[in-house]
Design an enzyme around this catalytic site. Structure first.
Site, PDB file in Angstrom:
ATOM      1  N   GLU A  49       4.094  32.166  44.228  1.00 26.13           N
ATOM      2  CA  GLU A  49       5.109  32.741  45.112  1.00 26.13           C
ATOM      3  C   GLU A  49       5.070  34.264  45.149  1.00 26.13           C
ATOM      4  O   GLU A  49       5.394  34.876  46.156  1.00 26.13           O
ATOM      5  CB  GLU A  49       6.509  32.261  44.712  1.00 26.13           C
ATOM      6  CG  GLU A  49       6.779  30.786  45.033  1.00 26.13           C
ATOM      7  CD  GLU A  49       6.333  29.847  43.923  1.00 26.13           C
ATOM      8  OE1 GLU A  49       5.667  30.317  42.963  1.00 26.13           O
ATOM      9  OE2 GLU A  49       6.647  28.636  44.013  1.00 26.13           O
ATOM     10  N   PHE A 111      18.917  20.720  38.197  1.00 25.64           N
ATOM     11  CA  PHE A 111      17.466  20.855  38.104  1.00 25.64           C
ATOM     12  C   PHE A 111      16.987  21.918  39.097  1.00 25.64           C
ATOM     13  O   PHE A 111      17.337  21.897  40.263  1.00 25.64           O
ATOM     14  CB  PHE A 111      16.786  19.516  38.386  1.00 25.64           C
ATOM     15  CG  PHE A 111      15.284  19.611  38.350  1.00 25.64           C
ATOM     16  CD1 PHE A 111      14.626  19.958  37.175  1.00 25.64           C
ATOM     17  CD2 PHE A 111      14.542  19.385  39.498  1.00 25.64           C
ATOM     18  CE1 PHE A 111      13.241  20.067  37.144  1.00 25.64           C
ATOM     19  CE2 PHE A 111      13.160  19.485  39.474  1.00 25.64           C
ATOM     20  CZ  PHE A 111      12.507  19.830  38.294  1.00 25.64           C
ATOM     21  N   GLN A 112      16.197  22.847  38.615  1.00 23.46           N
ATOM     22  CA  GLN A 112      15.651  23.950  39.412  1.00 23.46           C
ATOM     23  C   GLN A 112      16.718  24.779  40.116  1.00 23.46           C
ATOM     24  O   GLN A 112      16.536  25.238  41.228  1.00 23.46           O
ATOM     25  CB  GLN A 112      14.602  23.431  40.407  1.00 23.46           C
ATOM     26  CG  GLN A 112      13.400  22.862  39.669  1.00 23.46           C
ATOM     27  CD  GLN A 112      12.186  22.666  40.543  1.00 23.46           C
ATOM     28  OE1 GLN A 112      12.302  22.352  41.729  1.00 23.46           O
ATOM     29  NE2 GLN A 112      11.012  22.832  39.951  1.00 23.46           N
ATOM     30  N   LYS A 161      19.998  22.694  49.854  1.00 21.19           N
ATOM     31  CA  LYS A 161      19.251  21.603  50.479  1.00 21.19           C
ATOM     32  C   LYS A 161      20.106  20.790  51.448  1.00 21.19           C
ATOM     33  O   LYS A 161      19.634  20.354  52.498  1.00 21.19           O
ATOM     34  CB  LYS A 161      18.681  20.685  49.391  1.00 21.19           C
ATOM     35  CG  LYS A 161      17.697  19.669  49.924  1.00 21.19           C
ATOM     36  CD  LYS A 161      16.989  18.925  48.795  1.00 21.19           C
ATOM     37  CE  LYS A 161      15.930  17.991  49.372  1.00 21.19           C
ATOM     38  NZ  LYS A 161      15.235  17.253  48.292  1.00 21.19           N
ATOM     39  N   MET A 478      -5.535  53.586  33.835  1.00 22.34           N
ATOM     40  CA  MET A 478      -4.537  54.637  33.899  1.00 22.34           C
ATOM     41  C   MET A 478      -3.774  54.764  32.579  1.00 22.34           C
ATOM     42  O   MET A 478      -3.438  55.857  32.139  1.00 22.34           O
ATOM     43  CB  MET A 478      -3.565  54.373  35.060  1.00 22.34           C
ATOM     44  CG  MET A 478      -2.589  55.502  35.289  1.00 22.34           C
ATOM     45  SD  MET A 478      -3.414  57.085  35.558  1.00 22.34           S
ATOM     46  CE  MET A 478      -3.526  57.107  37.341  1.00 22.34           C
TER      47      MET A 478
HETATM   48  C1  LIG Z   1       2.918  44.494  36.516  1.00 18.59           C
HETATM   49  C2  LIG Z   1       2.565  45.771  35.840  1.00 18.59           C
HETATM   50  N1  LIG Z   1       2.417  45.794  34.493  1.00 18.59           N
HETATM   51  C3  LIG Z   1       2.091  46.941  33.867  1.00 18.59           C
HETATM   52  C4  LIG Z   1       1.912  48.095  34.578  1.00 18.59           C
HETATM   53  C5  LIG Z   1       1.558  49.393  33.863  1.00 18.59           C
HETATM   54  N2  LIG Z   1       0.225  49.874  34.298  1.00 18.59           N
HETATM   55  C6  LIG Z   1       0.098  50.853  35.231  1.00 18.59           C
HETATM   56  S1  LIG Z   1      -1.508  51.161  35.592  1.00 18.59           S
HETATM   57  C7  LIG Z   1      -2.041  50.030  34.486  1.00 18.59           C
HETATM   58  C8  LIG Z   1      -3.509  49.787  34.293  1.00 18.59           C
HETATM   59  C9  LIG Z   1      -4.113  49.105  35.451  1.00 18.59           C
HETATM   60  O1  LIG Z   1      -5.389  48.694  35.109  1.00 18.59           O
HETATM   61  P1  LIG Z   1      -6.444  48.347  36.220  1.00 18.59           P
HETATM   62  O2  LIG Z   1      -5.866  47.417  37.198  1.00 18.59           O
HETATM   63  O3  LIG Z   1      -7.708  47.932  35.577  1.00 18.59           O
HETATM   64  O4  LIG Z   1      -6.598  49.729  36.997  1.00 18.59           O
HETATM   65  P2  LIG Z   1      -7.353  51.069  36.557  1.00 18.59           P
HETATM   66  O5  LIG Z   1      -6.293  52.035  36.146  1.00 18.59           O
HETATM   67  O6  LIG Z   1      -8.290  50.742  35.459  1.00 18.59           O
HETATM   68  O7  LIG Z   1      -8.026  51.510  37.804  1.00 18.59           O
HETATM   69  C10 LIG Z   1      -0.960  49.413  33.841  1.00 18.59           C
HETATM   70  C11 LIG Z   1      -1.102  48.401  32.787  1.00 18.59           C
HETATM   71  C12 LIG Z   1       2.104  48.020  35.974  1.00 18.59           C
HETATM   72  N3  LIG Z   1       1.982  49.090  36.752  1.00 18.59           N
HETATM   73  N4  LIG Z   1       2.401  46.852  36.571  1.00 18.59           N
END
Ligand SMILES: Cc1ncc(C[n+]2csc(CCOP(=O)(O)OP(=O)(O)O)c2C)c(N)n1
Ligand SMILES: [Mg+2]
Lengths: 565, 161
Positions: A49, A111-112, A161, A478
C-alpha cells in the site's frame, strides 16, 4: 436509480474525471473491488500500500491532477500512512480511500480495525469518516475539492463496509458548500504594489522559488518576471524545474547542498523574493543568519507559512500564479524598470564571480571507478534533459538535483519535506502510468530502492518502460557522509554490502537488469536501457563508495559556511 | 502573554481532537479549554486560553483558521470582554467553621450546593481573580477537591454615549 455504495463510489470518481486509481484489495473494500471488475476505471494493482500512495503521488506531481488510492482497513490503511505523510509535507493533492469495518463494529477492536482517521489527522489536509450513507457523495466531492484547491494536500476518506453495501441514489453534487474553507486566491493589490516598489528600489535582488511555483503552475509567470527584471534566481529542491535550469539567471539550488553561488547570493541580497517557498531549515541553515541584509517579500497561498520561520517585510497571501501575474502587470507599466536593470550590473558581476569560483564539480577517478555525478551527467546527455526524473533520498537525491538540469516544471520528483526512502521508484511508476510516452528515470540509492523494491512486479505487470538507475555505493551514503564529517568516521550500521544482485533480481521479476562497473561502461548501459520499451529496466551502477555531496552546510550553520570540494 | 481565543467550529465528531492535536503537535500550550454548542446546533464554540509570544499567537490563530472545520477565530486580546469560569469547591467543615465558611460564601455571592457532616460544596462563578481569592480564603479550612470549568469569554457590547 439506486446502486450500492461501492458502485456509487466509482461513479463519483468517474464524475471527478479520475482515470486511474492505485490500490490493493482486502475484506473491507471487497464491494469496491467487485464493482471495479467491470468498470471503465483503470485500477493499478500494487504490491504494498505504501507503493500505491507513492505512485498516486508521482502521478499527481507529474500531471498536476490528484492521485487516487484505495486500500483496505487496518493494515492496508496503516501501510498507506508513510505515503500520506510524504504527500502532506510536499503539498501534493491526493485522495486516499480506506475501507473501514462496518459502522456498528467501529470501536469494538474488530478484525482489521484501525482508527485511521485518528492516525492520519496530523498528516492529512483533512480527513473524513463516512458515518451516514447519505453523506458519501458530498464527502467525496469535498475531498477532491479540498485536496486540489488552496495549498494542496492529501485528504483521506474512511468508508465503512456497510456503507459500500448500502443502496444509495446516485446524485453527485456539482458544487461544494464549505463556508469555513475559503482559500485566498488573489493577492492584495496594495501589498503587490509595495512588493514591486521594494523590488525596484533594491540593488541586489534574488528570487527564491519553491514548490509552490510548480503546484500553482506558475513557471511561465516566474520566468517572465525574473527575465523581465533580470533577477538572479535560485530554487529549493521542491522548486527545481519551476525555473529553467539552463537559464543564465539560474544560480542552482540553495540550502544545505545548494550551490556556492546561490548560497552566497542569498546571504548578500538586499531583497529576497520568496515565491511559494516556506523557509525550511534545510534551506535557511542557521535561521538568524539567513539573508541578513534582505528585506523579504513572501508570496504564498498558505498564511501559516508566512512569518513562521522568518520575519517578512511584505507578505502576500495568494495563489502564486495570480500574484506573479499582477506583479508583472505593475512592472510592465513601471518607468523605474530601465534604471533598476542598469543598476544591477554590479550585482550580476558579483553573482557571476561566485558562480565561476565554485561551480558544482567532482573529480573523475583515474582508475576508472564510476563517480555517481558522472552517471547523472550521462543520463542528462542521453535524454537531452527531456525526461522525468524521480529520486530516492540521500546522496542520490542531491546529485540528481545538482547535476541534471530541469528546464520544465513537473520533471523533477522527489520527497523533499519528509525525505522518504522508498518514494522514488513507486513515484516513477506513477509518473510513467500518467505519461506513458515520457522517459521516466528513477534515480535510486541501493538502500532506498530496497524499501519498495516489490513494486518491480507492478511495473512488469503493466509493461512500464520505467528506468531505474541505482547509484550503488553499497552504503547508506548520506548517513555515512554525516558519520565521516561529524562522527569521526565511525561508520556505525551504514554498510549495506549484503545486498541482492540487482541484475538478477530484476530478471527474477521479469525486468531487464544491466550493470556498469567502470566508467567506460556507463554510456553503453544507458544506451541499452533506453532501447527497452516494454518493461522496466534496472541499471546497477557500481559507484565510488566514498564520494561525498558538496557543497555542504553543516546543520545549524549559516549558509555562507559551506564545506566545499 | 496570555490570550483568550474563541473558536467557532462545525459541531462534528472529531473536531475537538483536531484542535487539541494541533496544539500538542505544534507545541502550543493550552491552559484551559471549554466547549459547548451555540444557538445554532450545527456550530460549537471553544474558548481556549493559551500563552505565547506574538509569533506563536499569530501561528495559533493562522493554524486554527486553516483547519477545515473552523469557521471563525477571535482573539480577545486588547478588547473589552467578560471572562467567567465556574468552580465547585469542596471545603472541610466542622461545627466551629460553618459560620465563617458561610460568611465567605455570602461575601463572594457564591452558593452552597451540597452539605454533608464534614464538608460543604460551594459553587462560585467569576473571573480568575475572584476564583483565586475565594480559593485562598477556603484554603485554611482544608479544600478536599476543586473542579473548574475553564474560562469562557464574551465581548462587551459597545457602550452608547
Ligand atoms: C524511511 C527512511 N528511513 C531512514 C532515513 C534516513 N536516511 C536518509 S538518507 C539515508 C541513506 C540512503 O541510502 P541510499 O538509498 O543507499 O542512498 P545514498 O545516500 O547512498 O545515495 C538514510 C538511511 C530516511 N530518509 N527514510
Ligand atoms: Mg547507497
Amino acid at each position: 436509480m439506486k446502486k450500492n455504495g461501492a458502485h456509487i463510489f466509482i461513479e463519483c470518481l468517474l464524475k471527478e474525471g479520475v482515470d486511474t486509481i492505485f490500490g490493493f484489495p482486502g475484506g473491507a473494500v471487497l464491494p469496491v473491488y467487485d464493482a471495479l471488475f467491470d468498470s471503465p476505471l483503470r485500477h493499478i494493482l500494487v504490491r504494498h500500500e505504501q507503493g500505491a500512495v507513492h505512485m498516486a503521488d508521482g502521478y499527481a506531481r507529474a500531471t498536476g491532477r490528484p492521485g487516487v488510492v484505495i486500500v483496505t482497513s487496518g493494515p492496508g490503511a496503516t501501510n498507506a500512512v508513510t505515503g500520506i505523510a510524504t504527500a502532506y509535507m510536499d503539498s501534493i493533492p491526493l485522495v486516499v480511500f480506506t475501507g473501514q469495518v462496518p459502522t456498528d463494529l467501529i470501536g469494538n477492536d474488530a478484525f482489521q480495525e484501525a482508527d485511521i482517521v485518528g492516525i492520519t489527522r496530523p498528516c492529512t489536509k483533512h480527513n473524513y469518516l463516512v458515518k451516514d450513507k447519505n453523506d458519501l457523495q458530498r464527502i467525496i466531492k469535498e475531498a477532491f475539492y479540498i485536496a486540489t484547491t488552496g495549498r494542496p494536500g492529501p485528504v483521506l476518506v474512511d468508508i465503512p463496509k456497510d456503507i459500500l453495501n448500502a443502496q444509495i441514489d446516485f446524485k453527485y453534487p456539482d458544487k461544494v458548500d464549505l463556508p469555513s474553507y475559503q482559500p485566498t486566491f488573489k493577492g492584495h493589490p496594495g501589498q503587490i504594489k509595495k512588493a514591486v516598489d521594494l523590488i525596484l528600489s533594491s540593488k541586489r535582488p534574488v528570487i527564491y522559488a519553491g514548490g509552490g511555483v510548480i503546484l500553482s503552475n506558475a513557471a511561465e509567470e516566474l520566468k517572465a518576471l525574473a527575465t523581465k527584471l533580470t533577477i538572479p534566481t535560485t530554487t529549493t529542491l521542491m522548486g527545481l524545474g519551476g525555473f529553467p535550469g539552463t537559464n543564465p539567471l539560474f544560480m542552482g539550488m540553495l540550502g544545505m547542498h545548494g550551490t556556492y553561488c546561490a548560497n552566497m547570493a542569498v546571504t548578500n541580497t538586499d531583497c529576497l523574493i520568496a515565491v511559494g517557498a516556506r523557509f525550511d531549515d534545510r534551506v535557511t541553515g542557521k535561521i538568524d543568519e539567513f539573508a541578513p541584509f534582505a528585506r523579504i517579500v513572501h508570496i504564498d497561498i498558505d498564511p501559516t507559512s508566512i512569518s513562521k520561520n522568518v520575519r517578512v517585510d511584505v507578505p502576500i497571501v495568494g495563489d502564486v500564479k495570480n500574484v506573479l501575474k499582477d506583479m508583472l502587470k505593475l512592472v510592465q507599466g513601471s518607468k523605474g524598470v530601465a534604471d533598476f536593470k542598469k543598476d544591477l550590473k554590479e550585482w550580476h558581476d558579483q553573482v557571476k564571480n561566485w558562480n565561476d569560483t565554485h561551480r558544482l564539480s567532482y573529480k573523475q577517478d583515474h582508475k576508472g571507478k564510476i563517480k555517481p555525478q558522472y552517471v547523472i551527467e550521462k543520463l542528462y546527455e542521453a535524454t537531452k534533459g527531456d525526461a522525468i526524473i524521480t529520486t530516492e533520498v540521500g546522496q542520490n537525491q542531491m546529485w540528481a538535483a545538482q547535476f541534471f538540469k530541469y528546464d520544465r516544471p513537473r520533471t523533477f520528483i522527489s520527497s523533499g519535506g519528509l525525505g522518504t526512502m522508498g518514494f522514488g521508484f513507486p513515484a516513477a511508476i506513477g509518473a510513467q502510468i500518467a505519461l506513458p510516452d515520457k522517459t521516466v528515470i528513477g534515480i535510486a540509492g541501493d538502500g532506498s530502492l530496497q524499501m519498495n523494491i516489490q513494486e518491480l512486479a507492478t511495473a512488469v505487470q503493466y509493461r512500464l518502460p520505467v528506468k531505474i538507475a541505482i547509484l550503488n555505493n553499497m552504503v547508506l551514503g548520506m548517513v555515512r557522509q554525516w558519520q565521516e564529517f561529524f562522527y569521526n568516521k565511525r561508520y556505525s550500521h551504514t554498510c549495506i554490502s549484503v545486498a541482492p544482485d540487482f541484475v538478477k533480481l530484476a530478471e527474477a521479476y521479469g525486468a531487464v537488469g544491466l550493470r556498469a562497473k567502470t566508467n567506460d561502461e556507463v554510456e553503453t548501459v544507458i544506451k541499452e536501457a533506453m532501447k527497452v520499451k516494454d518493461r522496466p529496466v534496472l541499471m546497477d551502477f557500481k559507484v565510488d563508495q566514498f564520494e561525498d555531496v558538496y557543497p555542504m552546510v553543516p546543520a545549524g550553520q549559516p549558509l555562507s559556511k559551506m564545506l566545499l570540494v | 502573554m496570555r490570550h483568550t481565543i474563541s473558536v467557532l467550529v462545525a459541531n462534528e465528531f472529531g473536531v475537538l481532537s483536531r484542535i487539541s492535536g494541533l496544539f500538542s503537535g505544534r507545541g502550543f500550550n493550552i491552559e484551559s479549554l471549554s466547549v459547548a454548542e451555540t444557538l445554532d446546533p450545527t456550530v460549537s464554540r471553544m474558548t481556549i486560553v493559551t500563552r505565547g509570544d506574538d509569533k506563536v499567537i499569530e501561528q495559533i490563530n493562522k493554524q486554527l483558521n486553516k483547519l477545515i472545520n473552523v469557521i471563525k477565530v477571535h482573539d480577545f486580546i486588547g478588547e473589552e470582554h467578560i471572562e467567567r469560569e465556574l468552580a465547585l469547591i469542596k471545603v472541610t467543615s466542622t461545627p466551629e467553621s460553618w459560620a465563617e465558611i458561610l460568611s465567605i460564601v455570602d461575601i463572594f455571592r457564591a452558593k452552597v450546593v451540597d452539605v454533608s457532616p464534614r464538608s460543604y460544596t460551594i459553587e462560585t462563578t467569576g473571573d480568575e481573580e475572584k476564583i483565586a481569592a475565594i480559593t485562598e480564603l477556603f484554603r485554611p479550612f482544608g479544600i478536599k477537591e476543586i473542579v473548574r470549568t475553564g474560562k469562557i469569554a464574551m465581548a462587551r457590547s459597545p457602550k452608547q454615549k
